[in-house]
Motif scaffolding. Sequence first.
Motif, short mmCIF file in Angstrom:
data_model
loop_
_atom_site.label_atom_id
_atom_site.label_comp_id
_atom_site.label_asym_id
_atom_site.label_seq_id
_atom_site.Cartn_x
_atom_site.Cartn_y
_atom_site.Cartn_z
N ASP A 538 -35.71 91.12 -9.85
CA ASP A 538 -36.50 91.58 -11.00
C ASP A 538 -37.64 90.60 -11.26
N LEU A 539 -38.86 91.04 -11.09
CA LEU A 539 -40.00 90.13 -11.20
C LEU A 539 -40.37 89.81 -12.64
N GLN A 540 -39.74 90.48 -13.58
CA GLN A 540 -39.95 90.08 -14.98
C GLN A 540 -39.13 88.84 -15.32
N ASN A 541 -38.17 88.57 -14.45
CA ASN A 541 -37.45 87.30 -14.53
C ASN A 541 -38.40 86.21 -14.03
N ARG A 542 -38.77 85.31 -14.93
CA ARG A 542 -39.77 84.28 -14.66
C ARG A 542 -39.44 83.44 -13.43
N ASN A 543 -38.15 83.12 -13.32
CA ASN A 543 -37.70 82.32 -12.20
C ASN A 543 -37.92 83.05 -10.87
N ASN A 544 -37.58 84.32 -10.84
CA ASN A 544 -37.79 85.10 -9.62
C ASN A 544 -39.26 85.16 -9.27
N PHE A 545 -40.07 85.37 -10.28
CA PHE A 545 -41.51 85.47 -10.03
C PHE A 545 -42.04 84.16 -9.44
N ASN A 546 -41.63 83.05 -10.03
CA ASN A 546 -42.08 81.75 -9.52
C ASN A 546 -41.63 81.51 -8.09
N ARG A 547 -40.44 81.99 -7.77
CA ARG A 547 -39.94 81.79 -6.41
C ARG A 547 -40.83 82.52 -5.39
N ILE A 548 -41.26 83.71 -5.71
CA ILE A 548 -42.09 84.37 -4.68
C ILE A 548 -43.52 83.85 -4.68
N VAL A 549 -43.94 83.32 -5.80
CA VAL A 549 -45.26 82.66 -5.79
C VAL A 549 -45.22 81.49 -4.81
N LYS A 550 -44.14 80.69 -4.90
CA LYS A 550 -44.02 79.55 -3.99
C LYS A 550 -43.84 79.98 -2.54
N LEU A 551 -43.03 81.02 -2.35
CA LEU A 551 -42.87 81.54 -0.98
C LEU A 551 -44.22 81.99 -0.43
N GLY A 552 -44.97 82.69 -1.26
CA GLY A 552 -46.30 83.15 -0.86
C GLY A 552 -47.19 81.99 -0.43
N GLU A 553 -47.13 80.90 -1.19
CA GLU A 553 -47.95 79.73 -0.85
C GLU A 553 -47.58 79.17 0.52
N ARG A 554 -46.27 79.07 0.79
CA ARG A 554 -45.86 78.52 2.08
C ARG A 554 -46.22 79.47 3.23
N LEU A 555 -46.10 80.77 2.97
CA LEU A 555 -46.38 81.74 4.04
C LEU A 555 -47.85 81.72 4.46
N PRO A 634 -30.01 91.64 -8.43
CA PRO A 634 -31.41 91.68 -8.90
C PRO A 634 -31.82 90.41 -9.61
N GLN A 635 -30.86 89.59 -10.05
CA GLN A 635 -31.23 88.34 -10.70
C GLN A 635 -31.42 87.21 -9.69
N ARG A 636 -31.08 87.47 -8.43
CA ARG A 636 -31.17 86.41 -7.44
C ARG A 636 -32.03 86.81 -6.24
N GLY A 637 -31.88 88.07 -5.81
CA GLY A 637 -32.66 88.54 -4.67
C GLY A 637 -32.14 88.08 -3.34
N ALA A 638 -32.86 88.39 -2.29
CA ALA A 638 -32.51 88.01 -0.91
C ALA A 638 -33.71 88.33 -0.04
N SER A 639 -33.71 87.79 1.18
CA SER A 639 -34.70 88.22 2.16
C SER A 639 -33.98 88.64 3.42
N VAL A 640 -34.58 89.55 4.15
CA VAL A 640 -33.96 90.10 5.36
C VAL A 640 -35.01 90.09 6.46
N ILE A 641 -34.62 89.60 7.63
CA ILE A 641 -35.52 89.70 8.79
C ILE A 641 -35.01 90.83 9.68
N LEU A 642 -35.92 91.73 10.01
CA LEU A 642 -35.58 92.87 10.87
C LEU A 642 -36.29 92.74 12.20
N ARG A 643 -35.56 93.07 13.25
CA ARG A 643 -36.15 93.11 14.58
C ARG A 643 -37.08 94.32 14.69
N PRO A 644 -37.89 94.37 15.72
CA PRO A 644 -38.77 95.54 15.89
C PRO A 644 -37.99 96.85 16.08
N ASP A 645 -36.68 96.77 16.32
CA ASP A 645 -35.87 97.99 16.44
C ASP A 645 -35.02 98.22 15.19
#
Lengths: 677, 677
Positions: A538-555, A634-645
């Motif tokens: 949930d991006l209205q959760n400030r913490n979650n929002f900050n986490r993807i801002v930081k992820l975005g910066e590293r990416l 939704p309060q923590r999230g996750a990331s998933v890497i998918l192969r091209p298949d």
Amino acid sequence: MTNSTGTNRQSKDHVDVLIVGAGPAGMMLANWMSRCGIKTRIVDKRGTKILNGQADGLQCRTLEILDSFDIGHRVWREANHMIEICLWNPDENGRIRRSNRIADTIPGVSRFTQVVLHQGRIERFFIDSIREHSDIEVERGVLPSSFDFDKSKAADFNDYPITVALQTLSEEEATPQQQNGSATRDGLFRSNLAADDTEDLIKASKRNNAGHSEVVKAKFMVGCDGARSWVRKQLGFNLIGDSTDYIWGVLDIIPITNFPDIRMRCAIHSADHGSVMVIPRENKLVRLYIQLQSTTHGGGKVDRSKITPEIILQSAQRIIAPYNLTYEYCDWWTAYQIGQRVGDKFSLDERVFLAGDAVHTHSPKAGQGMNVSMQDTYNLGWKIISVAKGLCDPRVLKTYQSERRRIAQDLIDFDYRFSRLFSGRPAKDVMDEEGISMEEFKDAFEKGNMFASGTAVNYGASLIVAKEGSAVEQGDGTDVASAEKNRVISRNHLATGLNVGMRIPSCKVLSQADARPWHLQELLKSDGRWRLVVFPGDLQNRNNFNRIVKLGERLVSKNSFITRFTPIGQEIDSVIEILTVHSGSRIKIDLLDLPDIFHPFHKTQGWDYWKVFVDDESYHEGHGQIYQNYGIDPQRGASVILRPDQYISWVGEADDYDDMEQFFAAFMKPQGPASHL
Amino acid sequence: MTNSTGTNRQSKDHVDVLIVGAGPAGMMLANWMSRCGIKTRIVDKRGTKILNGQADGLQCRTLEILDSFDIGHRVWREANHMIEICLWNPDENGRIRRSNRIADTIPGVSRFTQVVLHQGRIERFFIDSIREHSDIEVERGVLPSSFDFDKSKAADFNDYPITVALQTLSEEEATPQQQNGSATRDGLFRSNLAADDTEDLIKASKRNNAGHSEVVKAKFMVGCDGARSWVRKQLGFNLIGDSTDYIWGVLDIIPITNFPDIRMRCAIHSADHGSVMVIPRENKLVRLYIQLQSTTHGGGKVDRSKITPEIILQSAQRIIAPYNLTYEYCDWWTAYQIGQRVGDKFSLDERVFLAGDAVHTHSPKAGQGMNVSMQDTYNLGWKIISVAKGLCDPRVLKTYQSERRRIAQDLIDFDYRFSRLFSGRPAKDVMDEEGISMEEFKDAFEKGNMFASGTAVNYGASLIVAKEGSAVEQGDGTDVASAEKNRVISRNHLATGLNVGMRIPSCKVLSQADARPWHLQELLKSDGRWRLVVFPGDLQNRNNFNRIVKLGERLVSKNSFITRFTPIGQEIDSVIEILTVHSGSRIKIDLLDLPDIFHPFHKTQGWDYWKVFVDDESYHEGHGQIYQNYGIDPQRGASVILRPDQYISWVGEADDYDDMEQFFAAFMKPQGPASHL
């Protein structure tokens, strides 16, 4: 460019990939290559494509795959959809009666159900698709006649270790003979009851001066040339296993019958006359698989001239009695002997590969053959592409045998159990030990259904599947693990509804930019790209929002894995695409609130509106509940890497940049300017 | 056959139907003819088909219609789906802000949502479909130059009262001029701001010796030739109405913007700079409708050379500020003046017809134009076919004007209100009487949505719509009622969820034979057939079962309306198809339990497995609840007669054979052997 020996490297005599055999496995592979600009030739010894008969069953998973190439809808519209299975068994008086109804596709396993459409149409769709995306042409009436492999070149993946001579047949040579005097097409020439004609064709073609001959050099070669694979023989590899004593006939007819379930898939066990499998098909056709006899002990060849459609029909009539069954129109027929065999090796030095019937043969009744064959080359295709393009380390290619030989072994085990239960005589009572218990048959059928959907495939740990356990044990025995120091292990508890190694199941999500519902799988096109799917919660959760801002910066940093593994000059999403699915309310967020990397800017096309999605209620198609179905908090999230298949490689924390980096770095190669093609 | 004057009646110079104009209306009509074997020519003065711009909005109902011709899925896949409308208005400081979100398609009105795909693709799908089903070719660069109507032949529908000379243009003549020096295609040559070039084209073609000329005789002619219809001029008919003072520009661009809702359909009212309508489209395009000025009072022509894409963009930028908006790629642009006009007559003696823009012009912003035009000829097509084949009395043709002129009047009323609200300046406060209330605009938008879906069309009483009330009042004033003694009135209370005169809404039903779910509408293909849909209720109710057994007996009797109105030698379902949807449990009934007429036997194909359905739970797609949605009592049932265009003609008791008979007998003609074509 002409090299020192006078060979034009850009001409047709040097290719990245040479595919032998233009059946479903070969076509799937050529289709992959057509999407990704890989120089490819595909040849087939037969002069004409298939118009009737042959394979027909399509798994849910195969439809998902075809849909990822934008041809699934063509199959879906034309095919007969398989909804219900009816089991018919003898009652206490020996008369057949319907004992069970089972869903043909287990509800919920896929957005598709299993369908039936004959192989010729699937091949047609592939041809259309290959033409639309490339100048690859299927060369018919062309067969390889000699093979040479220069082992000294095998380790340099820019070199051409494979040399093959190709013969072009005359039209007459390339057209298979039909049984004398029959107006109906039969498939005996492809059946295992017929002798192999490949050597005869090669000899005839060499005798015939009209036969054109040429020499082709290839980086990769793939034998999709069937159970009597010429390529397999050149490699000296073997199919290991046995044939059974059961002889089966197949009839494709428009039935005239009072049997009430003729448009259902039926397994009919008669008391004393054997079994029939009924497969309703497109265009009013019904396919009958009929057990003919269990004679010719010792593996002797059956006299195929004695098998006719009339004999097959008579067998069916005895089994289906007291219902009547006849036909005016027969579309195709054949006969075969069941055998279960698996190839001992699937590849020579990761340069020559075998796929499809060339490495597994089995009974057709479970409708698996065409599917597993296409899935072989679906697995292999993107791996060859990523190595041919210099994006991935060649070690990725070892996972082909590890993953697909294991599947072939599972298939053969399944088929062995299933065929035995289907071919056997029903038990008269619990004391009848030679007979087959119909309860056991039903249980096997239901369990087999999950396997048969194709969605249960679970690839073992490897350098491209980040999970616990032994890569050797989970695969076919090949060692495909990362070095221990590079190994990344998924955090399964962050997405308890997902299984690393399995294809990602599909739920509907809404596009943030325009509120349109999409199945997640519809976003995962087969275009050779890896995908990082970020579920930031949930991006209205400030913490979650900050986490993807930081992820975005590293990416977006200069040394990020996205930057490093993408050839300079190519779009930032061309090797690894980032998709985002946030939870919470669509209308509380605007697309442009998210960091740029999640919706990259293009100088002539503006922002990318097609990469950010939300798990929310749609106006017309309900709520996909993807967080709930995937077991993501939704309060923590996750990331998933998918192969091209679309298989799941890795699950981790939404912002675990370091693990993502380590995962990709284990097999991806840092890129310079995009000049390798 | 050659007649006494030496004319070969089978040659291209005698046709059943001559269609003038190959836009969406003409294509829809040609498509109908291609399905039913009607000899047809279709000509268009333009030499090339449309590749950019023009109309784009497609109603739910249009998708249903295209799907009934098996081309809806092509639109559905390529189109941009319209999900949400955002309204933007000035806040108290005069700055625009999003005030409302509305579902673009009202949930539940159709199985499709509204979509956007440009006219050229729709025409492409029609061309493919026409080719697949006939040898009709669209003749481009061909226009009629003279017209003669022999009134003495008008009453004999086997005769050819229409004579037209056709000129073939040179390629240069047939290619419209683009504005000087522009690389982007513009649509001004089709705009009402440009002069009509038809007479110039005819003159040029006659001067030019290369221009081929021929004379064609036709039974029917249909003018689908746009707002300046040449056919309409020949008939001396008029468009009645006014133009407004509003000038609008249209831009198709890939936008570069930070406006957050650019991929939503938006209506943006600025405080002082006019309005923009945003229509997100396929291929990343966005269409902007922009109000340019409200000058040129008195209907004077605007100097179109002063209108450029740059001027249109600048207007948009002023309206959308403080957000920025620009583009690098413009696909197409045009400008037009809003006018609302309706034709005074739609037909000459039911032999020459007008359709589409030839009889109604209005604003494009509600996305109605292409839809209403195609629906005109969708309405007309099957009527011409049934008269040309001698199946129906020519009086059926009168219902075209009665039904479609009424729709055109409704459309113009809608468009007048809608355009005024959209073009007006937002009211500053409740005291600002010259301004438009944004609340009123939102209400109008929401109400307009039902109209705009196309599903609200309700045809009046006539000899083909059996309902209460005055045929004159419910239509456009034409008398299309049955003689009072033949009149049948529907029993609406038997299906309270259905409206006689409206298209039948769709619910999912299961095929009795194979348990596959289908939308009812998917079974109602546009093939020219009428359909009797029997809802016998729960067939385990003995009484219900007996009723359909008796109905079946009457339907197969030698003198039944089915038998009488079907040409001898044709299949029994070729004029009126009987479909059955029973309620209750699928597994308690076998298809063959029902009387034969509900699943007719064919000597080479066996029983028909595709006509009996059930209202029951599916394995994968839920329960359609068709009895509940249609308001039919499962203990009593009902029957419904559907026209070949899926509009409901009649509702009555499930077994009310007498009313069915009387309904059909009022306009259908008893048939002899099938030799009329």
